[in-house]
Enzyme design. Sequence first.
Site, short mmCIF file in Angstrom:
data_model
loop_
_atom_site.label_atom_id
_atom_site.label_comp_id
_atom_site.label_asym_id
_atom_site.label_seq_id
_atom_site.Cartn_x
_atom_site.Cartn_y
_atom_site.Cartn_z
CG LEU A 217 47.18 38.89 38.56
CD1 LEU A 217 48.28 37.95 38.05
CD2 LEU A 217 45.97 38.07 38.99
CG HIS A 218 49.29 45.18 36.73
ND1 HIS A 218 50.48 44.65 37.14
CD2 HIS A 218 49.57 45.95 35.65
CE1 HIS A 218 51.45 45.08 36.35
NE2 HIS A 218 50.93 45.87 35.43
NE ARG A 219 52.02 44.11 32.78
CZ ARG A 219 53.02 44.18 31.91
NH1 ARG A 219 52.86 43.76 30.68
NH2 ARG A 219 54.16 44.68 32.27
CG ASP A 294 50.36 40.23 36.06
OD1 ASP A 294 50.75 41.07 36.90
OD2 ASP A 294 49.19 40.20 35.63
#
Length: 371
Positions: A217-219, A294
């Site tokens: 997850l990083h967006r 993501d």
Amino acid sequence: MDKRIAIVFGTRPEIIKFSSIIKHCQEKEIPFFTIHTGQHYSHEMDKIFFEQLQLPEPDFQLSVKSSAAFMQGEHTGKMMEGIEKIILKERPSDVLVEGDTNTVLAGSLVTAKVATVQQLVSFKPRLGHVEACLRSYDKSMPEEMNRVISDHLSDFLFAPTENAKQNALKENLSEKKIFVTGNTVVDALQLMEKQIEKNNAVQKLGLKEGEFALFTLHRQENVDVKERLQSILQGVAQFAKKTGIQVIWPVHPRARKMLGKFSIPVPKEIRQEKPLGFLEFLQLEKNAALVLTDSGGVQEESCILKVPCLTLRENTERPETVEIGANKVAGWKAGAIASAANEMLSKKANWKQPFGNGKAGEKIVDIVLKH
Ligand code: UD1
Ligand code: UDP
């Protein structure tokens, strides 16, 4: 004009997805040089990929570290300044950018602007966008803005799939510029195939093949919004609790920073790790029961590696993966994530991956040289 290709990159996925292009240029002795903007700079987000993919050190290092998320103009501007100086001095015939980051935006704008002053500088670099024409149709994402601008400035659009080409045609981009090449991520996976087999990251982390889920997850739209970050973590934890599947999370630095800023505790069902090297990550990805992500690249890779994927966003610019049943878009609400994860866990991996045969890098360089 003699050919000399400038390759501009700055982040983890760009290093990975440019690897086959760089190697092809080396093998065929095609003149090229690389510019690293420095957008990613931590060892585990940058150097480790050069080591594992055996890539040459960048010829130019701009060291423009990313700034605060609300200062993207400054970030892009600094990169543009650095890239422009190098392009004017080195006078490449072609400039390649890859994907949808701020590095892509900076490289694309500079190249297109230099081309407008060709009378003054006596050369005209052409812009090639690798992994072009993807669309989420969600302009609130910085990535969508970057892709659209880069595509509309490019002389070559290297679309990974036929679907991507259709997106470009709908925007009246000239068909002559569009080349369906496949995605260079397939090339990178093929390059690493033998080493992935030999790697023992699964064992080292005390995991069992097919009995864990891999989560990334990083967006911006997920990790920079407290409610969404919390809700996604809850959804993933609910799924882990219900199924007894262990969830491994190599935490991206941006997510790490935001967890601290919002003081959000990570549920105990989710095991945190540092960002992994490419080999270690691919070994985990290949042996996971499910991927929850993501990331754009991870959606593609899980599809290629035949592991079902759940996309933790409201949309995807990789709809091919959804159409063939390899991926499901779950959004960010906890309940929806938990139930969709359950559903995807039992998915049979009988799809055919749509991203090409591993020769995308070679095709792209050949097209640049021929035209
Ligand atoms: C960027 C791209 C995103 C891509 C992702 C790949 C943009 C707008 N976003 O997002 O499209 O999916 O890269 O991972 O270009 N940080 C570190 N060390 C690093 C890199 C980042 O600590 O090596 C931290 C810094 O606090 C930085 C933050 O992460 O401010 C965000 O980094 P940035 O490059 O701006 O965005 P990403 O989220 O990595
Ligand atoms: N990746 C990695 N280690 C990790 C997480 C991801 O090597 O801990 C690799 C992954 O295999 C994929 C790429 O990073 O090739 C995806 O990058 P990321 O998710 O950062 O960006 P995106 O693809 O969303 O732009």
